[in-house]
Design an enzyme around this catalytic site. Structure first.
Site, PDB file in Angstrom:
ATOM      1  N   GLY A  31      43.923  67.424 -33.039  1.00 54.91           N
ATOM      2  CA  GLY A  31      43.354  66.443 -33.810  1.00 54.91           C
ATOM      3  C   GLY A  31      41.779  65.811 -33.180  1.00 54.91           C
TER       4      GLY A  31
ATOM      5  N   PRO B  36      45.484  66.874 -39.931  1.00 59.79           N
ATOM      6  CA  PRO B  36      45.107  66.058 -40.974  1.00 59.79           C
ATOM      7  C   PRO B  36      44.817  64.715 -40.156  1.00 59.79           C
ATOM      8  CG  PRO B  36      47.367  66.177 -41.213  1.00 59.79           C
ATOM      9  CD  PRO B  36      47.036  67.151 -40.347  1.00 59.79           C
TER      10      PRO B  36
ATOM     11  N   LEU C   2      47.731  65.808 -28.049  1.00 57.70           N
ATOM     12  CA  LEU C   2      47.091  65.716 -26.883  1.00 57.70           C
ATOM     13  C   LEU C   2      46.967  67.284 -26.414  1.00 57.70           C
ATOM     14  CD1 LEU C   2      48.145  62.476 -25.007  1.00 57.70           C
ATOM     15  CD2 LEU C   2      46.029  63.061 -26.164  1.00 57.70           C
TER      16      LEU C   2
ATOM     17  N   TYR D  86      55.144  55.902 -42.472  1.00 53.86           N
ATOM     18  CA  TYR D  86      54.695  55.962 -43.871  1.00 53.86           C
ATOM     19  C   TYR D  86      55.838  55.935 -44.747  1.00 53.86           C
ATOM     20  CZ  TYR D  86      50.273  55.874 -41.766  1.00 53.86           C
ATOM     21  OH  TYR D  86      48.816  55.739 -41.006  1.00 53.86           O
TER      22      TYR D  86
END
Length: 358
Positions: free
Chosen positions: A324, A24, A302, A183
């Site tokens: 990602g 995401p 990575l 978060y």
């Protein structure tokens, strides 16, 4: 020969066609949290490109749970409706559609990174008051968050439950809870950000209490035949912060509450963490949690090469890999990885004439 990267992966009733997950990644590209053409093309391209699972970016469970004013949301029915045609397209291309639901906590009310990323004060247009376990700002530039009351926690837990129900109505088959990157739910876990003196702070069990309550509540409404994932930061990369041994204990508790997969990232809690980033630098966390807890894990960070991804799976460090930025650079990475690994993988029929010329 079928390489491990291209073997199916079954989780409850859901089967992924391969072990490649699109991580995401926030796009900061919606008006009012409603997905539109950008998301349709952005996500659809990666499904056409062959990813087994597409995880839609962190989608806010409430307006104050957004990182930026342009974040994707899933706190109302209009947002869920806008995701339905996207989910349908992803599934038509052979991908499983998943979504990550999130609350930004003290990192809320900031501009998108490509607009400078600076905090937006609550009194400014499009700004709002961030909230957190304790009134500790992310950085000297950031707004000091309001410490949450227990009644606030009840509402946030209900917001996650409602978001999970909307995700199901939109057709998603995998749900991921965002408990990473500083978060809200991660900030309950870490002793750096959780200074509470009630039942939701203090020792490890207290700091885990609210994230575990959210996971348990969501599991009760998320269908039994569909998998529930959690993304964690396995370490804060800060002395005295959250670290791997606590992540193992937390993953064990999540597993006991019906969580199926731990998606192992790291960092994000503080702006000054020293992160030794390099190829596959987070993979050992996935390996350690997988071995210690006996829960499937996903490695991320990575991962850019087909043989690198294959090695992670063959050596049983993780059950799948998430990509990602490499998928931002190259939506067709899975199709090209199959060729590099000698796997005869089907291409979308309209693209088939290009197969073998990459």
């Amino acid at each position: 020969m079928t390489q491990r990267l291209f073997t199916p992966w079954q989780l409850r009733s859901v089967t992924l066609r391969n072990r490649i997950v699109m991580a995401p990644m926030c796009q900061y590209s919606t008006p009012d949290g409603v997905a539109g053409d950008w998301h349709r093309v952005h996500l659809g391209s990666r499904a056409v490109g062959g990813a087994g699972l597409i995880l839609v970016e962190a989608s806010a469970v409430s307006p104050e749970g957004r990182i930026s004013p342009q974040d994707l949301g899933i706190w109302n029915d209009a947002q869920a409706e806008a995701l339905k045609p996207i989910v349908r397209f992803l599934r038509e291309q052979g991908s499983v559609a998943g979504i990550q639901i999130a609350h930004a906590g003290r990192k809320a009310s900031t501009a998108a990174p490509f607009h400078g990323g600076q905090p937006i004060p609550p009194q400014a247009e499009k700004g709002w008051q961030p909230v957190a376990p304790s009134a500790l700002a992310f950085s000297p530039r950031h707004t000091v968050p309001r410490a949450l009351s227990t009644s606030d926690l009840d509402k946030i837990r209900d917001d996650f439950v409602a978001a999970a129900q909307r995700a199901r109505q939109a057709g998603f088959q995998v749900l991921e809870l965002h408990m990473a990157h500083g978060y809200l739910l991660h900030s309950f876990l870490s002793p750096i950000t959780n200074h509470r003196d009630d039942a939701y702070g203090g020792d490890l069990s207290g700091r885990m209490r609210f994230p575990l309550e959210v996971a348990a509540a969501v599991r009760t409404v998320w269908p039994d035949d569909l998998p529930l994932w959690v993304r964690i930061s396995a370490t804060d990369w800060v002395d005295g912060g959250w670290e791997l041994e606590q992540s193992i204990a937390f993953s064990r508790e999540l597993h006991a509450r019906g969580v199926d997969v731990i998606h192992c990232s790291s960092g994000g809690l503080t702006p000054d963490a020293r992160i030794p980033a390099g190829p596959g630098f987070q993979t050992p966390f996935a390996a350690a949690i997988r071995q210690a807890v006996g829960i499937p894990t996903v490695a991320v960070g990575l991962i850019t090469e087909a043989m690198q991804a294959e090695h992670i799976l063959v050596t049983e460090q993780a059950d799948a890999v998430a990509l990602g930025r490499e998928l931002l650079r190259n939506p067709y990475w899975p199709l090209q990885a199959a060729a590099r690994l000698g796997v005869d993988w089907p291409w979308p029929a309209p693209y088939d004439r290009a197969k073998g010329h990459h």
